[in-house]
Scaffold this active site. Structure first.
Site, PDB file in Angstrom:
ATOM      1  N   LYS A  68       0.877  -1.181   0.000  1.00 31.55           N
ATOM      2  CA  LYS A  68       0.000   0.000   0.000  1.00 31.55           C
ATOM      3  C   LYS A  68       0.910   1.226   0.000  1.00 31.55           C
ATOM      4  O   LYS A  68       1.199   1.820   1.047  1.00 31.55           O
ATOM      5  CB  LYS A  68      -0.886  -0.044   1.251  1.00 31.55           C
ATOM      6  CG  LYS A  68      -2.325   0.388   1.012  1.00 31.55           C
ATOM      7  CD  LYS A  68      -3.196  -0.031   2.149  1.00 31.55           C
ATOM      8  CE  LYS A  68      -4.417   0.843   2.332  1.00 31.55           C
ATOM      9  NZ  LYS A  68      -5.332   0.929   1.224  1.00 31.55           N
ATOM     10  N   ILE A  69       1.412   1.552  -1.166  1.00 27.64           N
ATOM     11  CA  ILE A  69       2.438   2.583  -1.312  1.00 27.64           C
ATOM     12  C   ILE A  69       1.790   3.891  -1.756  1.00 27.64           C
ATOM     13  O   ILE A  69       1.061   3.923  -2.758  1.00 27.64           O
ATOM     14  CB  ILE A  69       3.515   2.096  -2.305  1.00 27.64           C
ATOM     15  CG1 ILE A  69       4.241   0.908  -1.647  1.00 27.64           C
ATOM     16  CG2 ILE A  69       4.491   3.216  -2.667  1.00 27.64           C
ATOM     17  CD1 ILE A  69       5.237   0.221  -2.484  1.00 27.64           C
TER      18      ILE A  69
END
Ligand code: PLP
Length: 320
Positions: free
Chosen positions: A157-158
């Site tokens: 989850k960048i």
């Protein structure tokens, strides 16, 4: 949306107004952050708030940070305890959303991931539905393609890769749809803008495998267990063609934010009957019972906020 009262910031809980960063902060400029999203569910009979699968969320959070070469001084358990402390301080007696963020706090110019200092913040705030019509979504196949593992790894989850999600979501909504289904560079379905995807065909639940540029979603795994063990539906992980979506009997999005939302139309084509299907309806009901701590078999997924101190008294410690 009202702001949180507190934040976990630089290792301790402080008033939210004190959790501030400068405009030069590396992650703010370059998107070099990793974040998470957890939900707390208020159970009125038990008078308890349950945070759903916090250790699994923080494992993914730490893996996302690892992809960004971050060295964080916390483990899953530290972050879980900090979160339970924080949520208790907020004193929510309603459903809430928890947002951890790992960011490079350096105020500096220069694109890189090394020689930077990573920090973690966490906030929690009351939260209801993410989409207004969870039982009847009209989705479209987006013209935007999902970021590839060799571009920005979608399994984490960048922060920066959410520009890709935002492009897909805004274009879908501006065209009158509720949500986007995003294909990867191979033309296979990856996921929604911020949720994983399942369809039902021939009575079998099909979802893209984690090698199709999807986020390794906690809700996706939860649904897999519930479908197989409780609903008695076979789950197959395999690539999904665009045209299979149009022929599906049922389809749904799942994720912490969206929870579980039935997709009843895609690009103006009805999915199945054009109404939420029976497997989706059963799974949805079960999911909400599970997350609210109403199914004893799955209570181990639900971390109690207010009883945590009594239940785990010897082990509970606060972070410095
Ligand atoms: C792109 C994307 N896919 C899937 C999900 C669902 O993941 P989870 O079930 O871990 O919340 C999310 C986040 O909520 C997401 O941002």
């Amino acid at each position: 949306m009202s702001l949180p009262k507190f934040a976990f910031f630089k290792g301790k809980i402080v008033p939210y107004s004190e959790a501030r960063i400068g405009v030069l902060t590396h992650t703010l400029n370059y998107g070099t952050g990793a974040f998470g999203g957890l939900r707390g569910y208020w159970n009125s009979e038990a008078e308890e708030l349950y945070v759903f699968r916090p250790r699994d969320h923080f494992r993914r959070f730490l893996n996302s940070a690892k992809l960004l070469c971050m060295n964080l001084p916390y483990g899953e358990e530290d972050l879980t305890l900090a979160t339970l402390d924080l949520v208790r301080r907020e004193n929510h007696r309603t459903d809430c959303y928890i947002r951890p963020l790992a960011y490079f706090g350096d105020e500096t110019i220069g694109v890189r991931l090394h020689n930077l200092h990573a920090e973690v913040s966490i906030v929690s705030l009351p939260f209801g539905s993410y989409v207004p019509n969870e039982e009847d979504l009209h989705a479209t196949i987006s013209s935007w393609r999902r970021v590839d593992d060799n571009v920005i790894p979608a399994r984490g989850k960048i922060a920066g890769s959410y520009v890709n999600s935002a492009l897909a979501k805004t274009d879908a909504q501006r065209s009158g749809y509720d949500e986007a289904i995003v294909l990867n560079e191979n033309g296979h379905v990856s996921e929604g803008s911020a949720e994983n995807f399942y369809l039902i065909r021939g009575g079998v639940a099909i979802t893209p495998p984690i090698t199709e540029n999807i986020l390794e979603g906690i809700t996706r795994w939860t649904m897999m267990v519930l479908l197989r063990d409780e609903i008695g539906v076979e789950v197959v992980e395999r690539p999904i063609d665009r045209s299979e979506v149009y022929l599906a009997e049922e389809a749904f999005f799942c994720g912490t934010g969206v929870q579980m939302a039935a997709i009843t139309r895609v690009d103006h084509r009805p999915i199945g009957t054009g109404k939420m299907g029976p497997i989706t309806a059963r799974l949805r009901k079960l999911y909400f019972d599970v997350v609210r701590g109403r199914v004893p078999k799955y209570l181990h997924w639900c971390a109690p906020v207010y009883r945590a101190l009594e239940a785990a008294a010897p082990q509970v410690r606060s972070l410095p």
